[in-house]
Design a protein around this motif. Structure first.
Motif, PDB file in Angstrom:
ATOM      1  N   GLY A 251       0.766  -1.236   0.000  1.00 43.99           N
ATOM      2  CA  GLY A 251       0.000   0.000   0.000  1.00 43.99           C
ATOM      3  C   GLY A 251       0.791   1.277   0.000  1.00 43.99           C
ATOM      4  N   ASN A 252       2.136   1.204   0.033  1.00 42.52           N
ATOM      5  CA  ASN A 252       2.874   2.473   0.099  1.00 42.52           C
ATOM      6  C   ASN A 252       3.395   2.939  -1.258  1.00 42.52           C
ATOM      7  N   ASP A 253       3.187   2.145  -2.309  1.00 41.49           N
ATOM      8  CA  ASP A 253       3.599   2.512  -3.668  1.00 41.49           C
ATOM      9  C   ASP A 253       5.056   2.954  -3.690  1.00 41.49           C
ATOM     10  N   GLY A 254       5.899   2.236  -2.961  1.00 42.72           N
ATOM     11  CA  GLY A 254       7.289   2.643  -2.824  1.00 42.72           C
ATOM     12  C   GLY A 254       8.184   2.128  -3.929  1.00 42.72           C
ATOM     13  N   THR A 255       9.345   2.757  -4.045  1.00 46.92           N
ATOM     14  CA  THR A 255      10.424   2.274  -4.890  1.00 46.92           C
ATOM     15  C   THR A 255      11.469   1.644  -3.991  1.00 46.92           C
ATOM     16  N   TYR A 256      11.895   0.433  -4.331  1.00 43.84           N
ATOM     17  CA  TYR A 256      12.807  -0.326  -3.487  1.00 43.84           C
ATOM     18  C   TYR A 256      14.156  -0.459  -4.179  1.00 43.84           C
ATOM     19  N   ILE A 257      15.206  -0.524  -3.382  1.00 48.63           N
ATOM     20  CA  ILE A 257      16.566  -0.564  -3.911  1.00 48.63           C
ATOM     21  C   ILE A 257      17.283  -1.796  -3.378  1.00 48.63           C
ATOM     22  N   ALA A 258      17.984  -2.490  -4.255  1.00 50.26           N
ATOM     23  CA  ALA A 258      18.861  -3.592  -3.877  1.00 50.26           C
ATOM     24  C   ALA A 258      20.247  -3.307  -4.434  1.00 50.26           C
ATOM     25  N   SER A 259      21.250  -3.867  -3.800  1.00 56.71           N
ATOM     26  CA  SER A 259      22.622  -3.587  -4.222  1.00 56.71           C
ATOM     27  C   SER A 259      23.515  -4.764  -3.894  1.00 56.71           C
ATOM     28  N   GLY A 260      24.742  -4.667  -4.309  1.00 57.61           N
ATOM     29  CA  GLY A 260      25.735  -5.694  -4.038  1.00 57.61           C
ATOM     30  C   GLY A 260      27.005  -5.345  -4.768  1.00 57.61           C
ATOM     31  N   SER A 261      27.859  -6.345  -4.969  1.00 53.35           N
ATOM     32  CA  SER A 261      29.090  -6.141  -5.725  1.00 53.35           C
ATOM     33  C   SER A 261      29.419  -7.420  -6.474  1.00 53.35           C
ATOM     34  N   ILE A 262      30.279  -7.294  -7.479  1.00 49.46           N
ATOM     35  CA  ILE A 262      30.643  -8.447  -8.297  1.00 49.46           C
ATOM     36  C   ILE A 262      32.116  -8.339  -8.655  1.00 49.46           C
ATOM     37  N   TYR A 263      32.762  -9.484  -8.701  1.00 51.11           N
ATOM     38  CA  TYR A 263      34.203  -9.504  -8.943  1.00 51.11           C
ATOM     39  C   TYR A 263      34.498  -9.583 -10.440  1.00 51.11           C
ATOM     40  N   GLN A 264      35.386  -8.702 -10.908  1.00 47.01           N
ATOM     41  CA  GLN A 264      35.890  -8.727 -12.278  1.00 47.01           C
ATOM     42  C   GLN A 264      37.295  -9.323 -12.245  1.00 47.01           C
ATOM     43  N   GLY A 265      37.464 -10.474 -12.891  1.00 47.00           N
ATOM     44  CA  GLY A 265      38.756 -11.147 -12.868  1.00 47.00           C
ATOM     45  C   GLY A 265      39.367 -11.275 -14.236  1.00 47.00           C
ATOM     46  N   THR A 266      40.064 -12.383 -14.460  1.00 43.40           N
ATOM     47  CA  THR A 266      40.672 -12.600 -15.772  1.00 43.40           C
ATOM     48  C   THR A 266      39.611 -12.723 -16.856  1.00 43.40           C
ATOM     49  N   VAL A 267      38.435 -13.173 -16.462  1.00 39.75           N
ATOM     50  CA  VAL A 267      37.272 -13.131 -17.345  1.00 39.75           C
ATOM     51  C   VAL A 267      36.353 -12.042 -16.819  1.00 39.75           C
ATOM     52  N   SER A 268      35.931 -11.126 -17.673  1.00 38.72           N
ATOM     53  CA  SER A 268      35.130 -10.000 -17.222  1.00 38.72           C
ATOM     54  C   SER A 268      33.643 -10.343 -17.238  1.00 38.72           C
ATOM     55  N   VAL A 269      32.877  -9.500 -16.569  1.00 35.95           N
ATOM     56  CA  VAL A 269      31.423  -9.643 -16.497  1.00 35.95           C
ATOM     57  C   VAL A 269      30.818  -8.370 -17.090  1.00 35.95           C
ATOM     58  N   PRO A 270      30.473  -8.397 -18.364  1.00 34.22           N
ATOM     59  CA  PRO A 270      29.914  -7.186 -18.978  1.00 34.22           C
ATOM     60  C   PRO A 270      28.530  -6.821 -18.450  1.00 34.22           C
ATOM     61  N   SER A 271      27.740  -7.844 -18.093  1.00 36.45           N
ATOM     62  CA  SER A 271      26.369  -7.567 -17.666  1.00 36.45           C
ATOM     63  C   SER A 271      25.883  -8.672 -16.745  1.00 36.45           C
ATOM     64  N   MET A 272      24.767  -8.407 -16.079  1.00 34.56           N
ATOM     65  CA  MET A 272      24.187  -9.405 -15.188  1.00 34.56           C
ATOM     66  C   MET A 272      22.666  -9.273 -15.205  1.00 34.56           C
ATOM     67  N   ASP A 273      21.982 -10.390 -15.382  1.00 30.79           N
ATOM     68  CA  ASP A 273      20.530 -10.419 -15.304  1.00 30.79           C
ATOM     69  C   ASP A 273      20.089 -10.599 -13.857  1.00 30.79           C
ATOM     70  N   VAL A 274      19.043  -9.887 -13.477  1.00 24.30           N
ATOM     71  CA  VAL A 274      18.368 -10.112 -12.196  1.00 24.30           C
ATOM     72  C   VAL A 274      17.019 -10.743 -12.535  1.00 24.30           C
ATOM     73  N   VAL A 275      16.810 -11.952 -12.037  1.00 18.48           N
ATOM     74  CA  VAL A 275      15.624 -12.736 -12.370  1.00 18.48           C
ATOM     75  C   VAL A 275      14.733 -12.832 -11.139  1.00 18.48           C
TER      76      VAL A 275
END
Length: 307
Positions: free
Chosen positions: A51-75
């Motif tokens: 009932g509050n019609d709010g906007t919610y935020i999630a966060s975190g971090s991801i490791y970039q190593g010898t193989v990079s991570v160009p993007s990430m899906d949130v499912v």
């Protein structure tokens, strides 16, 4: 991919991810040693308030190593607390991940109710168009699927849970606190900056992780129709309530064990509603008793964080 191999031993340094592109035997995992794609510190729990019609935020971090991570899906997927039924999965968002070699980089995203339910259904029935159709205790699960520069997609062991609750669920700043250990003030013990409170039913709430300044706890309190706070002797599962594994003490049942913190009903264990801004304030006194040692006493004032 050379640096990806199947686990056959428990490795304390393993970065555990399950592959979305390979058919793995049940309970078998792959790990990325220094490759990239490890998700860290993903927001574990988000209290969604109906009932509050709010906007919610999630966060975190991801490791970039010898193989990079160009993007990430949130499912996202949904679970009904009433029936236990689980929906299909749908893409919530795709995040572009900053490219910094051999670095842990942050990510953050936001969502509203209409974002959570887009594309989700249970047995072919879409989720309610309004959050008023949800039940307290319903939840959404957000899973993270990094896309590696090798072309492989992996599913992180990390996940975020969006728990559906009522007005007093949410994130709270701690604006005042006291801790007495066996009659001695322990202002030297640091408290967290915030608590997360989840709804269990219309009157029962769960505090996640912290009992006073001590983490590793999950416990419950109730708010009645008069905005009085009390502490049930048992959890919803029927187990005795504890703090740090010791018997819970309350002003109602054990006032003699809470003599250094407020116990007068005019001073504690009640709610002050903010009907203008929603920044409700909770005044709470509670504790636990260690046999052979003595009481631990806590007083806290929490103010709800308003988006």
């Amino acid at each position: 991919m050379k640096n990806i191999k199947y686990l056959t031993l428990i490795l304390s340094v393993a970065f555990v991810l399950q592959s979305c592109n390979q058919d793995l035997p049940e309970n078998e995992a792959i790990f990325i040693e220094s490759v990239g794609g490890l998700v860290n510190n993903a927001t574990p729990t988000i209290a969604y308030v109906v009932g509050n019609d709010g906007t919610y935020i999630a966060s975190g971090s991801i490791y970039q190593g010898t193989v990079s991570v160009p993007s990430m899906d949130v499912v996202v997927s949904f679970r009904s607390s009433a029936t236990g039924a689980v929906s299909n999965e749908a893409l919530l968002t795709t995040l572009t991940i900053p490219q910094e070699s051999f670095a842990t980089v942050p990510f953050e995203y936001s969502f509203k109710y209409e974002d959570l339910i887009a594309g989700l259904s249970i047995d072919g029935t879409p989720l309610p168009a309004s959050d008023s159709g949800l039940n307290i205790g319903d939840s959404f699960t957000l899973t993270y699927r990094p896309s590696l520069s090798t072309g492989q997609t992996v599913q992180s062991a990390a996940a975020s849970t969006v728990s559906v609750g009522t007005r007093f669920a949410g994130t709270y700043n701690i604006i005042d606190q006291l801790y007495y250990r066996i009659g001695v003030n322990r202002d030297d013990v640091g408290w967290p900056d915030q608590f997360t409170i989840l709804s269990i039913d219309a009157t029962t709430y769960q505090i996640v992780d912290y009992f006073g300044p001590f983490d590793g706890n999950i416990w419950y309190f109730q708010i009645d129709e008069n905005d009085v706070i009390s502490y049930p002797p048992e959890t919803p599962e029927g187990d005795a309530q504890t703090g740090n594994g010791q018997p819970l003490t309350t002003c109602q049942l054990n006032p003699g064990d809470l003599t250094n913190v407020p116990c007068d009903p005019s001073l504690t264990n009640y709610v002050v509603r903010d009907d203008v801004n929603g920044a409700d304030i909770l005044y709470m006194t509670y504790g636990y008793f260690t046999a052979g040692s003595g009481p631990r006493e806590f007083y806290q004032v929490l103010q709800k964080v308003v988006d």
